[in-house]
Scaffold this motif. Structure first.
Motif, short mmCIF file in Angstrom:
data_model
loop_
_atom_site.label_atom_id
_atom_site.label_comp_id
_atom_site.label_asym_id
_atom_site.label_seq_id
_atom_site.Cartn_x
_atom_site.Cartn_y
_atom_site.Cartn_z
N LEU A 1 0.82 -15.57 -40.39
CA LEU A 1 0.62 -14.56 -41.43
C LEU A 1 -0.30 -15.07 -42.53
N GLY B 1 6.20 -9.14 -42.56
CA GLY B 1 5.20 -9.46 -41.54
C GLY B 1 4.74 -8.24 -40.79
N PHE C 1 -1.11 -11.36 -47.94
CA PHE C 1 -0.61 -12.02 -46.75
C PHE C 1 0.05 -13.35 -47.10
N SER D 1 5.68 -17.67 -37.54
CA SER D 1 5.24 -16.40 -38.15
C SER D 1 4.59 -16.66 -39.50
N THR D 2 5.18 -17.56 -40.29
CA THR D 2 4.66 -17.87 -41.62
C THR D 2 3.24 -18.42 -41.54
N LEU E 1 1.32 -14.07 -34.51
CA LEU E 1 2.23 -13.49 -35.49
C LEU E 1 3.27 -12.61 -34.81
N ALA F 1 3.91 -14.35 -46.35
CA ALA F 1 4.30 -15.55 -45.60
C ALA F 1 5.46 -16.26 -46.29
N GLN G 1 0.96 -6.53 -40.98
CA GLN G 1 0.13 -6.42 -39.78
C GLN G 1 -0.10 -4.95 -39.43
#
Length: 440
Positions: free
Chosen positions: A95, A25, A185, A91-92, A114, A189, A29
């Motif tokens: 993302l 992650g 991405f 977060s998943t 995120l 994830a 990013q």
């Protein structure tokens, strides 16, 4: 206090494996959100401000999560693992959807969610190492985490390039993020969620040593205002070593925030001569930047592997390791300004990788030796302030003001600023004199 058992390499690996996903992650990013911002029409000087929500949220989230995780215990789910799970879940989602943003505010919002969600998982992972390992294994434990982080950084940073190599389009209409980034991405994830679940399923946590005292303290300190008061009390009463490490962290993370914000525009323009964000030349150059950024992940992995071996055999001087590593990383950033061929970026980011490996291990090893075990979570969260405050100052104009004032208008000068900041961070280690934390 009961002496904690020494753990095997694979036990430490299992409890740290979730960091693979966390770093997927962060690497995606850090390597590609500025590319998404530019694709959606952001001016180069506006990019740091688009990042600001993430560190602002971390400033609030980390101490609270640390405080709450210190006061959490469930016979089945443990202390830190509930935070791993919910951080991984949000977060998943963030993302996966970030590269589908159709406007700058959507992309900035995705980055905000995120980063906040990753933060919910990340500091409890740091606290878990201190929870589970005796002091003699702390450096070893944090270095194993860094080894896993290095693997994640290298693989994730190369994902868009790899997607392009297998035939997924690397260009798109103006204002649309290419499919190569979207696929990368999506893979990130999946890796993020599954790796954190692996740690949750393979790792047991120690219960509080005195359960009656633990429950009594929870009952006596109920309520939001009580929690806020205690967090501020811990901030004002933080150990001297933590304040000294905070100065090192400040300049270290100012440098890396500068890299994450400006590496893509600086290198695509200075090294590759590409500025049109809808052109194939720019998107190929941006993929290459991700590839070169992956170098620092790969080198941090190798350096961490070497440190893990050394730390398992002999005592190391954490302060000197950190000082020398940061100075080398600073020279790596500075060299970007002087290179004449793109392949030389591998040399630059190899030096940066040495610094990155040390940043992710040595400060936490030193910190964990200087705080009370029952406050490990909240102090790990408070320690994050020294990571997010420099990022906030950088995002509010600190990078734009300083690189232009000191080095000149060219965007590549941001790398000179990053290098200088990292060298200052290294020298700040000289302020740390407590041998009980500098030698494991």
């Amino acid at each position: 206090m009961t002496e904690k058992k020494k753990l095997s390499f694979w036990q430490i690996w299992n409890m740290s494996f979730g960091f693979l996903g966390i770093q997927f992650g962060f690497a995606l990013q850090g390597g590609f959100m500025s590319r998404i911002f530019q694709t959606l029409g952001a001016d180069k000087d506006a990019i740091p401000l688009l990042w600001i929500a993430a560190p602002l949220t971390g400033l609030l989230v980390q101490p609270i999560v640390g405080y709450l995780s210190d006061r959490t215990w469930h016979p089945k789910f443990g202390r830190r693992k509930p935070f791993f799970f919910f951080g991984a879940l949000f977060s998943t989602i963030a993302l996966f959807f970030a590269p589908y943003s159709s406007a700058l505010w959507m992309a900035a919002g995705s980055l905000w969610i995120l980063d906040a969600s990753i933060n919910i998982s990340m500091e409890p992972f740091r606290a878990l190492v201190a929870d589970k390992l005796p002091d003699s294994q702390r450096s070893y434990g944090f270095v194993v985490q860094t080894l896993i982080i290095g693997i994640g950084t290298w693989v994730a940073s190369n994902l868009p390039w790899f997607m392009t190599q297998i035939g997924i389009p690397n260009t798109a209409p103006e204002g649309v993020v290419p499919d190569s980034v979207k696929y990368a991405f999506a893979i990130g994830a999946v890796v993020l969620f599954t790796s954190i679940m692996y740690t949750i399923l393979t790792t047991e946590e120690y219960p509080p040593e005195d359960m009656d005292a633990f429950q009594k303290e929870k009952e006596e300190n109920k309520g939001f205002l009580v929690g806020v008061k205690e967090i501020f009390s811990n901030i004002s009463g933080m150990p001297k070593v933590m304040r000294q490490l905070g100065l090192v962290q400040f300049f270290s993370w100012f440098a890396f925030f500068t890299m994450w914000s400006f590496a893509t525009p600086a290198i695509t323009e200075h090294v590759f001569g590409a500025t049109d964000t809808s052109s194939a030349a720019y998107n190929d150059a941006a993929d290459s930047v991700g590839n070169y950024l992956g170098t620092y992940g790969l080198v941090s992995m190798v350096f961490a592997l070497g440190l893990a071996f050394v730390a398992s055999k002999i005592k190391i001087n954490r302060k000197l390791v950190h000082l020398s590593s940061l100075v080398l990383g600073g020279f790596g950033f500075i060299l970007i300004y002087f290179i004449s061929e793109p392949w030389m970026l591998h040399i630059c980011f190899s030096l940066v990788g040495i610094a990155w490996a040390s940043i992710l291990s040595m400060p936490y090893a030193m910190l964990s030796s200087s705080v009370e075990p029952k406050k490990m979570g909240v102090y790990m969260g408070i320690f994050n302030m020294f990571i997010v405050i420099p990022q906030i100052l950088a995002a509010l104009g600190g990078v734009n003001l300083l690189y232009k004032l000191i080095f000149g208008e060219a965007v590549v000068n941001t790398m000179l600023l990053a290098g200088s900041s990292l060298i200052v961070a290294g020298l700040c280690n000289l302020l740390i004199t407590d041998r009980s934390v500098t030698h494991d």
